[in-house]
Structure formats: C-alpha cells, structure tokens
Design an enzyme around this catalytic site. Structure first.
Site, PDB file in Angstrom:
ATOM      1  N   CYS A   2       0.851  -1.183   0.000  1.00 22.02           N
ATOM      2  CA  CYS A   2       0.000   0.000   0.000  1.00 22.02           C
ATOM      3  C   CYS A   2       0.894   1.243   0.000  1.00 22.02           C
ATOM      4  O   CYS A   2       2.047   1.201   0.404  1.00 22.02           O
ATOM      5  CB  CYS A   2      -0.860   0.030   1.249  1.00 22.02           C
ATOM      6  SG  CYS A   2      -1.719  -1.503   1.570  1.00 22.02           S
ATOM      7  N   ARG A  27       3.664   0.814  -6.702  1.00 19.18           N
ATOM      8  CA  ARG A  27       3.807  -0.148  -5.608  1.00 19.18           C
ATOM      9  C   ARG A  27       2.763  -1.261  -5.677  1.00 19.18           C
ATOM     10  O   ARG A  27       2.923  -2.296  -5.050  1.00 19.18           O
ATOM     11  CB  ARG A  27       3.673   0.577  -4.259  1.00 19.18           C
ATOM     12  CG  ARG A  27       4.840   1.491  -3.965  1.00 19.18           C
ATOM     13  CD  ARG A  27       4.569   2.307  -2.727  1.00 19.18           C
ATOM     14  NE  ARG A  27       4.573   1.493  -1.533  1.00 19.18           N
ATOM     15  CZ  ARG A  27       5.595   1.374  -0.708  1.00 19.18           C
ATOM     16  NH1 ARG A  27       6.715   1.999  -0.966  1.00 19.18           N
ATOM     17  NH2 ARG A  27       5.514   0.627   0.370  1.00 19.18           N
ATOM     18  N   TRP A  70      -3.686  -2.183  -1.024  1.00 25.62           N
ATOM     19  CA  TRP A  70      -3.493  -3.537  -1.571  1.00 25.62           C
ATOM     20  C   TRP A  70      -4.132  -4.456  -0.543  1.00 25.62           C
ATOM     21  O   TRP A  70      -3.603  -4.630   0.550  1.00 25.62           O
ATOM     22  CB  TRP A  70      -2.002  -3.808  -1.731  1.00 25.62           C
ATOM     23  CG  TRP A  70      -1.662  -5.045  -2.502  1.00 25.62           C
ATOM     24  CD1 TRP A  70      -1.522  -5.151  -3.857  1.00 25.62           C
ATOM     25  CD2 TRP A  70      -1.383  -6.346  -1.970  1.00 25.62           C
ATOM     26  NE1 TRP A  70      -1.190  -6.435  -4.198  1.00 25.62           N
ATOM     27  CE2 TRP A  70      -1.099  -7.194  -3.068  1.00 25.62           C
ATOM     28  CE3 TRP A  70      -1.361  -6.887  -0.686  1.00 25.62           C
ATOM     29  CZ2 TRP A  70      -0.781  -8.541  -2.917  1.00 25.62           C
ATOM     30  CZ3 TRP A  70      -1.051  -8.232  -0.531  1.00 25.62           C
ATOM     31  CH2 TRP A  70      -0.768  -9.045  -1.645  1.00 25.62           C
ATOM     32  N   ASN A  96      -0.439   1.341   6.535  1.00 24.04           N
ATOM     33  CA  ASN A  96       0.210   0.206   5.856  1.00 24.04           C
ATOM     34  C   ASN A  96       0.624  -0.799   6.917  1.00 24.04           C
ATOM     35  O   ASN A  96       1.082  -0.406   7.994  1.00 24.04           O
ATOM     36  CB  ASN A  96       1.478   0.647   5.115  1.00 24.04           C
ATOM     37  CG  ASN A  96       1.160   1.408   3.855  1.00 24.04           C
ATOM     38  OD1 ASN A  96      -0.002   1.575   3.499  1.00 24.04           O
ATOM     39  ND2 ASN A  96       2.196   1.878   3.180  1.00 24.04           N
ATOM     40  N   GLY A  97       0.521  -2.074   6.604  1.00 20.14           N
ATOM     41  CA  GLY A  97       0.918  -3.098   7.573  1.00 20.14           C
ATOM     42  C   GLY A  97      -0.282  -3.928   7.985  1.00 20.14           C
ATOM     43  O   GLY A  97      -1.331  -3.896   7.329  1.00 20.14           O
ATOM     44  N   GLU A 480      15.654 -16.013 -13.453  1.00 19.83           N
ATOM     45  CA  GLU A 480      15.308 -14.598 -13.575  1.00 19.83           C
ATOM     46  C   GLU A 480      14.530 -14.334 -14.864  1.00 19.83           C
ATOM     47  O   GLU A 480      13.557 -13.578 -14.870  1.00 19.83           O
ATOM     48  CB  GLU A 480      16.588 -13.747 -13.499  1.00 19.83           C
ATOM     49  CG  GLU A 480      16.421 -12.255 -13.738  1.00 19.83           C
ATOM     50  CD  GLU A 480      15.448 -11.566 -12.795  1.00 19.83           C
ATOM     51  OE1 GLU A 480      14.978 -12.169 -11.824  1.00 19.83           O
ATOM     52  OE2 GLU A 480      15.117 -10.397 -13.069  1.00 19.83           O
ATOM     53  N   LYS A 484      10.777 -12.830 -14.897  1.00 21.33           N
ATOM     54  CA  LYS A 484      10.408 -11.599 -15.619  1.00 21.33           C
ATOM     55  C   LYS A 484       9.199 -11.863 -16.508  1.00 21.33           C
ATOM     56  O   LYS A 484       8.265 -11.068 -16.550  1.00 21.33           O
ATOM     57  CB  LYS A 484      11.557 -11.099 -16.501  1.00 21.33           C
ATOM     58  CG  LYS A 484      12.668 -10.344 -15.868  1.00 21.33           C
ATOM     59  CD  LYS A 484      12.346  -8.989 -15.311  1.00 21.33           C
ATOM     60  CE  LYS A 484      11.837  -9.041 -13.905  1.00 21.33           C
ATOM     61  NZ  LYS A 484      12.775  -9.316 -12.832  1.00 21.33           N
ATOM     62  N   GLU A 487       5.851 -12.557 -14.415  1.00 23.03           N
ATOM     63  CA  GLU A 487       5.257 -11.485 -13.612  1.00 23.03           C
ATOM     64  C   GLU A 487       4.623 -10.384 -14.453  1.00 23.03           C
ATOM     65  O   GLU A 487       3.703  -9.724 -13.994  1.00 23.03           O
ATOM     66  CB  GLU A 487       6.245 -10.922 -12.590  1.00 23.03           C
ATOM     67  CG  GLU A 487       7.377 -10.106 -13.127  1.00 23.03           C
ATOM     68  CD  GLU A 487       8.282  -9.589 -12.012  1.00 23.03           C
ATOM     69  OE1 GLU A 487       7.802  -9.270 -10.920  1.00 23.03           O
ATOM     70  OE2 GLU A 487       9.489  -9.497 -12.253  1.00 23.03           O
ATOM     71  N   HIS A 503      15.836 -35.016 -15.660  1.00 24.14           N
ATOM     72  CA  HIS A 503      15.243 -35.478 -14.402  1.00 24.14           C
ATOM     73  C   HIS A 503      13.775 -35.070 -14.281  1.00 24.14           C
ATOM     74  O   HIS A 503      13.232 -35.070 -13.184  1.00 24.14           O
ATOM     75  CB  HIS A 503      16.063 -34.951 -13.219  1.00 24.14           C
ATOM     76  CG  HIS A 503      17.488 -35.394 -13.277  1.00 24.14           C
ATOM     77  ND1 HIS A 503      17.881 -36.675 -12.958  1.00 24.14           N
ATOM     78  CD2 HIS A 503      18.611 -34.743 -13.671  1.00 24.14           C
ATOM     79  CE1 HIS A 503      19.183 -36.792 -13.126  1.00 24.14           C
ATOM     80  NE2 HIS A 503      19.653 -35.629 -13.570  1.00 24.14           N
ATOM     81  N   LYS A 602       5.515  -3.418  -5.605  1.00 32.14           N
ATOM     82  CA  LYS A 602       6.952  -3.180  -5.733  1.00 32.14           C
ATOM     83  C   LYS A 602       7.696  -3.554  -4.459  1.00 32.14           C
ATOM     84  O   LYS A 602       8.739  -4.174  -4.509  1.00 32.14           O
ATOM     85  CB  LYS A 602       7.187  -1.710  -6.088  1.00 32.14           C
ATOM     86  CG  LYS A 602       8.652  -1.341  -6.297  1.00 32.14           C
ATOM     87  CD  LYS A 602       9.227  -2.057  -7.496  1.00 32.14           C
ATOM     88  CE  LYS A 602      10.691  -1.729  -7.714  1.00 32.14           C
ATOM     89  NZ  LYS A 602      11.324  -2.742  -8.594  1.00 32.14           N
TER      90      LYS A 602
HETATM   91  O1  M6R Z   1      12.914  -4.703  -2.802  1.00 28.84           O
HETATM   92  P1  M6R Z   1      13.514  -6.077  -2.916  1.00 28.84           P
HETATM   93  O2  M6R Z   1      14.691  -6.102  -3.843  1.00 28.84           O
HETATM   94  O3  M6R Z   1      13.844  -6.680  -1.590  1.00 28.84           O
HETATM   95  O4  M6R Z   1      12.383  -6.957  -3.589  1.00 28.84           O
HETATM   96  C1  M6R Z   1      12.544  -8.336  -3.733  1.00 28.84           C
HETATM   97  C2  M6R Z   1      11.493  -8.906  -4.635  1.00 28.84           C
HETATM   98  O5  M6R Z   1      10.209  -8.637  -4.128  1.00 28.84           O
HETATM   99  C3  M6R Z   1      11.581  -8.353  -6.069  1.00 28.84           C
HETATM  100  O6  M6R Z   1      12.831  -8.567  -6.629  1.00 28.84           O
HETATM  101  C4  M6R Z   1      10.509  -9.023  -6.948  1.00 28.84           C
HETATM  102  O7  M6R Z   1      10.792 -10.375  -7.129  1.00 28.84           O
HETATM  103  C5  M6R Z   1      10.407  -8.308  -8.298  1.00 28.84           C
HETATM  104  N1  M6R Z   1       9.037  -8.060  -8.616  1.00 28.84           N
HETATM  105  C6  M6R Z   1      10.972  -9.099  -9.418  1.00 28.84           C
HETATM  106  O8  M6R Z   1      10.908  -8.417 -10.629  1.00 28.84           O
END
Ligand code: M6R
Length: 607
Positions: A2, A27, A70, A96-97, A480, A484, A487, A503, A602
């Site tokens: 949030c 975010r 959120w 937030n929280g 990775e 990408k 997501e 395997h 984010k």
């Molecule tokens: O802020 P951070 O680097 O700790 O975040 C870690 C992950 O939440 C972040 O890398 C997430 O996997 C991204 N959305 C990937 O693109």
C-alpha cells in the site's frame, strides 16, 4: 505494497495528495482514498485516476492524507479503502501493515458501542484512539496509548478534527518518511514520492511517532520522550522518478543498463589504477578477513542476483556460500555459527522477509552486509555495512536495473574479498576489472538490438508455456528470465538448470512448449548444445541466447539473440538483458501494463 501520502502546509492539499498517490502507483494497489481536513473523504476502487475524477476540485483545504490499498483484510471496495475513521468521522487515518490483534480489539470496541464500517484491521486504530479520548486525555496521549495497545506492523498517518492543524505519523515495521519543506511538510511510505517536493527527509525508525504542523515536526519514542533527528538529503533527482519519454518505467530502466553499471562502480573502481575500493566496508574489513561462511538471503530477483554472487565468491574469494530464500531462512531454525556473514540484497530495503532474515541472523551474532538501493531504508539502517547501488529509484515493479547493479556489486565485492583474503592472482584481478569496465559498451550493444528482440518476442507471443534453461553462471538467469516473463505477461514460465532437464522437465517439451536456452560460449557451452539437441529431437522450439561469433546455434536453434563476449563470471549481466526486453515485449504485446502487473507490489512489506 500500500502507499501512503500526507500533506500539511499552505497549498491546496488534494492535488498534492493525488500526485503523491500517482508517484506511488507502481507499488501495486486495488483502490485509493483521500481525506482533506474540513472537506471530507473520497474513495474509489481501481486506479488513482478514478479517485482523481471523483475528487474533481471538490475537496478544499491544506491538510490531508491519502492512500492506495493492496487488500489484506477485506475485499477491494470503497468501504474497505483507506482513509478509515472513528464512529463520528473525527479521526481519519491511513495505514500500511497488519494489525495482528485487531480481532480482539474490534470485539472489545464493539462491546463498548463502537460501530465499524469496514472489514479492515486498520479501522480498529481510529476507534481505539476515539475510545482513549474518552479518558479526557490529549490527542497525542490517546494516540500513544493506541500505539502501545496494537500489535503487528504499521506505517500510519493520522489527522483529527480535534487538532485540525496537525498531522501525526507513526511507524513499526512499515516505512514512513517525513519530507521537510519550507512552511510545509510531507509524509510518504516511499521517499521517491517526496523527491518532487523536497529532498530533505527524515526516516522514522520502528517504535517512533511524530507530530507535524506546517512549520514544525517533533519525533517521539513510545515512552513519549522527544527524539532529535536532523533531516538527511536524498540524492535522487526528479527526472529519475519520471518515464523520460518511454511508455513504461520498465523499458526506461532496462535502457539505463549501461549507466547502471557505470553508476554502480562509480567511486569504487579506479579506472587508472584498476583497483577496487569499497570504503563502505572498511568498518567490517577486519571481520571479513576471517569469515568462514557466507549466507546470501533475499527474495525474488534480488535472490537470483545473489545466486550469481554465490558462484563468483566461491570461485574467486574461496569462501563457502549458501543461498536461501529469506522467507525460509527466517522460520527454519537456521544455524549461524561464529564466523558466518550474511549478505542480504534488496532494492527497496523494506522487504519484510529479508528484514526478518537479517534480524534473525543478527540475533545469532552474524555480521550483516547488505546491497541496498534505497538509502535510509530499514535494511540499510539495520545492517552492519551497506553497499548502495547508486542507481536512483527503480519504479517498474519488475526489477531490471536493480538486478544489473546487484550483480555488478557482487563482482566488485568478490574482487575486494579475494584481495583481502589473498585468494586472487593479480592477473585475474586485472582481467576481471577490465571486463567490468567494458560492460557498459557491451550492454549498449545489446540494448541497440531492442527492435530485433521485439520481432523475436512477437514470434513467441502465442505460447502459453516456456522453459528457461541455463548452467553455471546462467543458471540463475534461467530463473530470472522466467520470473520476468511470468510477472508481467502472466505466461507460465519455469527456470531450470539445464542439467536437470532429464530429471523431469524434458517430459513437458513438445511443439507448444518453447525453451529459452542460455548457451553462451563458456565452459559449459557444449553441455548446453547437447541439451538443445535433446529438445530439438522432441520437436521443441528453441530461442537461444548465444555469444557473438557463434556459428553453430543459428542452424540448431529456431532463433538466436547474440550478446557480446565477456568472461564467464560476468556473462549473467549480458545474458539477462535480452530476456528483460523479451519479457517486456511479450507482456506489452499481450496488452498488459507491465509497470503495474496484477496482484504484485513493488515493495513486499508484509509477509
Ligand atoms: O525490494 P527487494 O529487492 O527486496 O524486492 C525483492 C522482490 O520482491 C523483487 O525482486 C521481486 O521479485 C520483483 N518483482 C521481481 O521483478
């Protein structure tokens, strides 16, 4: 997750609050709301522009607070959006929280006659303050009492008609930053939203709260004792928080790749003496000489950069390294023996699991060094030493430039540690330094192929399943690349070590299940070629990422994207770039807003 924005000053608050929310849109959220003292509250489901349209120029006043939600407790809806208020609409707050004891508190308050409007945990805080005020105490005393009663995590901004010329803020576990202006003050859950207004900021620590007027601020602890803290200056520029002509922050940030490397090595790699210096680690250098084991822990993309770091450190600095999801490390009774060092990597510096992991490690006496992008963030403040990325804010939810910088810092750290411990030959050291210096130009070469990669992406856009495979230094890049893609395009993608193919995963391969094969000219190239042959033999389509000059893969794979040659240790930094661009074009090709992927935030500041 949030987003919170607050304003107290002499200007009209509503447009400032709306713009603050827009700056926080990345975010991730599902609804938004805003309250202006003396004018009222407006909420809307969906994007901030829906809220903006509803507000119009209807809310006039110079003090207010706003929130993008959120959903955690209660579905996304207007009634569950923040700000929330007490029974009489006199106290308004955004949070937030998670308030963990909200159930019991709500039951007690309902028994005392309070009427709740929403299904949220947050609303309980407003009613609790309202209840405390019945004791005839001041607003700040009622707030402090409430803060002592609630359990869980909070970043709070609170306003009340009892003290309309003030805002209150509080923090425990969820970031809150105060921006100090001239005759006005700002509050946000993320400093990037404050940068357009002022660069003078104060980060609240856990267990701190503050009372703000337009001209003053005063911090306190939970005993009510005042705290003196001078503002610090954020170096981020306003331009870094804008799209700069690109359709999406994600592409802008991918395209910054060459500069990201330059900025990450700035002040750390002397291009004349070819020496790496990490002055930020001076405070822990004595301990680093003698460490026996390193545990790298993080989440998501940051963890994958750590996997590259693991290989670098073991190969060059000869220290045993383990890598672990922070979300597992924090709960699985990890053994942290004397001589263990933790490296955490985090763009935001606020990821809940990563923070909990380093706290657990510190509790067990470990040295904690972190790679962090956000100066002043909680993880930066709680680590023994920090290597900052120096790359400006990363706004796109899909992490791209942060990954590039994180891996670069691992390369520098490896050289630093190798030299400190005498495990690296001068010739090798010099070679790696020279190759790091050459990276920006090589990355530029890959970025110049954007249009070509877009065409390749369009050929693969129709597939709903992908396998990404790599080996050794490209093993993490397989994960990775898959992350990408999934997501931002919601396409099923799996990352695998190529050696694991037989395997299990090879069973999935057919003409509808393409493979992205990371087949760079390195020590495992021939193994990768064998894996590609096996996939082709099963009618699988293959997109290969290969090294310029390779003449074999053009006839073996269906498509090839070439990247310049570098040393094996650094190849992840080149291999990942086409995969970022590939994912971007699959996502945008499917019509998605890649800066705001569904269900994602984010900064993951709650578990
Ligand atoms: O802020 P951070 O680097 O700790 O975040 C870690 C992950 O939440 C972040 O890398 C997430 O996997 C991204 N959305 C990937 O693109």
């Amino acid at each position: 997750m949030c987003g919170i924005f607050g304003y107290i000053g002499k200007q009209e608050a509503a447009p400032i609050l709306i713009n603050g929310l827009k700056a926080l849109e990345y975010r991730g959220y599902d609804s938004a709301g805003l309250y202006v003292v003396g004018a009222g509250c407006v909420k809307a489901v969906g994007q901030v522009k829906n809220l903006e349209a509803k507000v119009g120029d209807g809310l006039r006043g110079s003090v207010g607070l706003a929130h993008t939600r959120w959903a955690t407790h209660g579905v996304p809806s207007e009634v569950n959006s923040h700000p929330h208020s007490d029974c009489e609409g006199k106290i308004w707050l955004a949070h937030n929280g998670i308030i963990e004891n909200y159930g019991e508190l709500k039951a007690e308050l309902i028994a005392k006659g309070h009427k709740f409007a929403s299904a949220t945990d947050t609303e309980v805080v407003a009613h609790l303050i309202e209840e405390n005020l019945k004791e005839g105490i001041s607003f700040s005393a009622a707030l402090l009492l409430a803060l002592k009663t609630i359990r869980g995590t909070y970043g709070l901004v609170i306003s009340s008609v009892h003290e309309p010329e003030k805002l209150y803020i509080a923090r425990k576990g969820s970031p809150i930053v105060l921006g100090i202006g001239d005759g006005e003050n700002f509050v946000a859950s993320d400093p990037s939203a404050i940068v357009p207004h002022t660069k003078r900021v104060i980060y609240l620590n856990d267990g701190e709260w503050a009372e703000l007027t337009a001209d003053t601020y005063q911090l306190y602890d939970l005993e009510g004792a005042p705290i003196a803290r001078e503002p610090q200056v954020i170096e981020w520029s306003v331009e870094q928080t804008k799209k700069g002509g690109y359709d999406h922050f994600m592409m802008k940030e991918i395209m910054e790749g060459d500069n990201v490397i330059k900025n990450s090595i700035r002040g750390r790699l002397n291009e004349e003496t070819l020496e790496v210096k990490l002055p930020e680690l001076d405070v822990v250098a004595d301990k680093l000489k003698d460490i026996k084991r390193i545990i790298i822990t993080s989440c998501g993309t940051a963890l994958y950069s750590g996997m590259v770091g693991e290989y670098m450190i073991e190969e060059i600095a000869k220290v045993p390294v383990e890598i672990e999801y922070a979300s597992e490390f924090r709960y699985r009774s990890p053994i942290v023996e004397p001589g263990t060092m933790i490296i955490s990597i985090t763009q935001s510096g606020e990821t809940a699991d990563t923070l909990a992991a380093i706290r657990e490690a510190k509790r067990q006496g470990a040295l904690v060094v972190s790679i962090v992008n956000t100066v002043g963030s909680t993880i930066a403040r709680e680590s023994d030493a920090v290597m900052f990325n120096q790359i400006g804010p990363e706004i796109g939810v899909a992490s791209t430039k942060a990954f590039m910088s994180q891996v670069t810092l691992f390369a520098l750290f490896t050289l630093y540690l190798g030299k400190l411990r005498g495990t690296i030959e001068t010739e090798m050291y010099t070679k790696v330094v020279q190759e790091i210096m050459a990276l920006p130009e090589k990355i530029k070469t890959i970025l110049s192929k954007e249009a070509e990669i877009k065409v390749v992406a369009s050929k693969y856009a129709k597939f709903d399943d992908f396998l990404f495979m790599g080996r050794k230094y490209t093993f993490p890049i397989a994960f990775e690349g898959a992350l990408k893609l999934k997501e931002i395009s919601y396409v099923h993608a799996e990352g695998y070590g190529a050696g694991e193919m037989k395997h299990g995963p090879i069973a999935m391969i057919d003409e509808n299940f393409p493979t992205v094969a990371l087949a760079l000219s390195d020590t495992v190239y021939e193994k990768m070629v064998s894996n590609i042959e096996e996939i082709k033999a099963r009618s699988g389509k293959v997109l290969a990422i290969a090294t310029e000059g390779n003449s074999t893969l053009a006839s073996l794979a269906d498509d090839v994207i070439y990247v310049p040659e570098t040393i094996e240790m650094l190849e992840a930094l080149l291999a990942v770039v086409p995969l970022q661009i590939f994912a971007y074009y699959i996502g945008t090709g499917r019509g998605y807003d890649v800066d705001k992927p569904r269900n994602l935030a984010k900064s993951v500041t709650v578990e």
